[in-house]
Scaffold this motif. Structure first.
Motif, mmCIF file in Angstrom:
data_model
loop_
_atom_site.group_PDB
_atom_site.id
_atom_site.type_symbol
_atom_site.label_atom_id
_atom_site.label_comp_id
_atom_site.label_asym_id
_atom_site.label_seq_id
_atom_site.Cartn_x
_atom_site.Cartn_y
_atom_site.Cartn_z
ATOM 1 N N PRO A 115 0.815 -1.216 0.000
ATOM 2 C CA PRO A 115 0.000 0.000 0.000
ATOM 3 C C PRO A 115 0.850 1.268 0.000
ATOM 4 O O PRO A 115 0.554 2.230 -0.716
ATOM 5 C CB PRO A 115 -0.820 -0.136 1.289
ATOM 6 C CG PRO A 115 -0.984 -1.604 1.452
ATOM 7 C CD PRO A 115 0.336 -2.177 1.016
ATOM 8 N N LEU A 153 2.307 1.733 -3.415
ATOM 9 C CA LEU A 153 1.291 2.217 -4.361
ATOM 10 C C LEU A 153 1.036 3.708 -4.190
ATOM 11 O O LEU A 153 0.859 4.432 -5.183
ATOM 12 C CB LEU A 153 -0.007 1.429 -4.175
ATOM 13 C CG LEU A 153 0.001 0.001 -4.722
ATOM 14 C CD1 LEU A 153 -1.156 -0.807 -4.148
ATOM 15 C CD2 LEU A 153 -0.065 0.007 -6.248
ATOM 16 N N PHE A 173 1.899 -6.028 -9.038
ATOM 17 C CA PHE A 173 2.087 -4.605 -8.755
ATOM 18 C C PHE A 173 2.281 -3.820 -10.051
ATOM 19 O O PHE A 173 1.702 -2.740 -10.236
ATOM 20 C CB PHE A 173 3.292 -4.424 -7.838
ATOM 21 C CG PHE A 173 3.660 -2.991 -7.582
ATOM 22 C CD1 PHE A 173 2.942 -2.218 -6.687
ATOM 23 C CD2 PHE A 173 4.739 -2.414 -8.240
ATOM 24 C CE1 PHE A 173 3.286 -0.892 -6.444
ATOM 25 C CE2 PHE A 173 5.093 -1.097 -8.006
ATOM 26 C CZ PHE A 173 4.360 -0.334 -7.107
ATOM 27 N N THR A 198 -0.946 -3.486 -11.876
ATOM 28 C CA THR A 198 -1.810 -2.494 -11.236
ATOM 29 C C THR A 198 -1.419 -1.076 -11.621
ATOM 30 O O THR A 198 -2.284 -0.248 -11.950
ATOM 31 C CB THR A 198 -1.757 -2.649 -9.699
ATOM 32 O OG1 THR A 198 -2.259 -3.935 -9.345
ATOM 33 C CG2 THR A 198 -2.599 -1.583 -9.017
ATOM 34 N N SER A 203 -6.192 -2.290 -3.855
ATOM 35 C CA SER A 203 -4.908 -1.777 -4.339
ATOM 36 C C SER A 203 -5.068 -0.444 -5.071
ATOM 37 O O SER A 203 -4.234 0.452 -4.911
ATOM 38 C CB SER A 203 -4.230 -2.808 -5.247
ATOM 39 O OG SER A 203 -4.999 -3.055 -6.406
ATOM 40 N N TRP A 219 -6.255 -4.741 4.000
ATOM 41 C CA TRP A 219 -6.040 -3.479 3.289
ATOM 42 C C TRP A 219 -7.295 -2.607 3.223
ATOM 43 O O TRP A 219 -7.210 -1.414 2.967
ATOM 44 C CB TRP A 219 -5.553 -3.755 1.870
ATOM 45 C CG TRP A 219 -4.144 -4.237 1.799
ATOM 46 C CD1 TRP A 219 -3.350 -4.658 2.833
ATOM 47 C CD2 TRP A 219 -3.346 -4.348 0.631
ATOM 48 N NE1 TRP A 219 -2.114 -5.032 2.377
ATOM 49 C CE2 TRP A 219 -2.080 -4.861 1.030
ATOM 50 C CE3 TRP A 219 -3.568 -4.091 -0.724
ATOM 51 C CZ2 TRP A 219 -1.046 -5.089 0.123
ATOM 52 C CZ3 TRP A 219 -2.547 -4.319 -1.633
ATOM 53 C CH2 TRP A 219 -1.302 -4.825 -1.208
#
Length: 297
Positions: A34, A37, A106, A109, A154, A197
């Motif tokens: 997190p 991101l 990742f 995303t 995410s 999350w």
């Protein structure tokens, strides 16, 4: 911040260490990505021409596709979570474009979110900032809720980074340096029921941890730390090679029952080895296979 996060990511991917310290592993996993991101969403530059932005996406997609293909094929022969159960072109393509594999979700995303972010802000450039952010959030959340490509949880953290950037704030203005921020962070990490999350506790963990790193930076600033933080992409791409290979030299560290020496050695090898691969690709001009002039910045 990126240097610390990428180092922690390597650590949690060391299976032998994670088996010994599952609490540490899942504690790190509860906030590490997190936080990554948020920083990535903040750093994305959409003030580019279409051709330059397409190049930016391809410079992520081509290395992503190469590594996912290799990792997918390898997963058919080795015990890997979410690995292939059949070796076929369609199965590999499914991993590349839909479900991804290993740590490479990742990259998938940030590509999906980046494309949405860029498209909305270019097509709605005459609209207010709030209108553009609202539509961007809507499309990202729809992608997370109604497609298997990204997850809802995410994209939220990526979007937080986008909001920080769009309102002209800097990371240092949001995550104020403080040594004391480690205290509420440690308290939240101590409760595994707060790891999901989707909970506000994870956002709090990200905030307090990045604030602590902002404080620590003034005492730990070093050119090698900066260099690692600038080159997280090649480290992210190549580190699984070293974390998987680590099992072959594990017996050498049988003298240390804590497995800490083994973990530290593997992290160092993974960092140095990933950068060495990138350096070799640059020197041999094979970086172009990854659609990049240079792997290293």
């Amino acid at each position: 911040m990126r240097a610390v996060l990428i180092t922690m990511m390597i650590l949690v991917h060391i299976v032998y260490f994670g088996e010994m310290y599952p609490g540490i592993k899942y504690g790190i996993l509860s906030f590490m990505m997190p936080a990554f991101l948020v920083i990535t969403g903040y750093l994305v530059n959409i003030n580019k021409t279409l051709s330059k932005f397409v190049k930016y996406i391809l410079q992520i997609f081509v290395p992503y596709a190469i590594m996912v293909t290799g990792f997918s094929i390898l997963s058919y022969f080795l015990p890997v979570n979410d690995g292939l159960t059949e070796l076929s072109v369609m199965a590999v393509l499914n991993k590349i474009f839909i479900t991804s594999i290993g740590p490479y979700w990742f990259l998938q995303t940030i590509m999906v979110c980046g494309i949405i972010y860029y498209a909305v802000f270019k097509l709605m450039k005459r609209c207010s900032m709030m209108s553009r952010l609202s539509v961007t959030a809507l499309l990202m959340m729809c992608a997370g809720m109604f497609t298997p490509v990204v997850t809802f949880k995410s994209v939220i953290f990526y979007f937080i980074g986008v909001m920080i950037r769009c309102y002209g704030s800097s990371i240092s203005e949001i995550f104020r340096p403080s040594a004391f921020s480690i205290l509420p962070f440690a308290l939240i990490v101590a409760f595994p029921n707060l790891y999901d999350w989707g909970l506000i506790s994870v956002m709090a963990k990200v905030y307090f941890f990045l604030s602590f790193l902002a404080y620590a930076e003034r005492y730990a600033s070093h050119r090698w730390i900066t260099y690692i933080g600038m080159n997280t992409l090649p480290i992210y791409l190549f580190h699984p090679i070293f974390t998987m290979a680590a099992k072959y030299y594990r017996p050498i560290f049988s003298f240390d029952d804590s497995r800490i020496t083994y973990a530290v050695f593997t992290v160092i090898i993974a960092l140095a080895g990933s950068l060495a691969i990138a350096w070799t690709l640059d020197k041999t001009h094979l970086s172009r296979l990854f659609y990049k002039e240079k792997m290293l910045r």
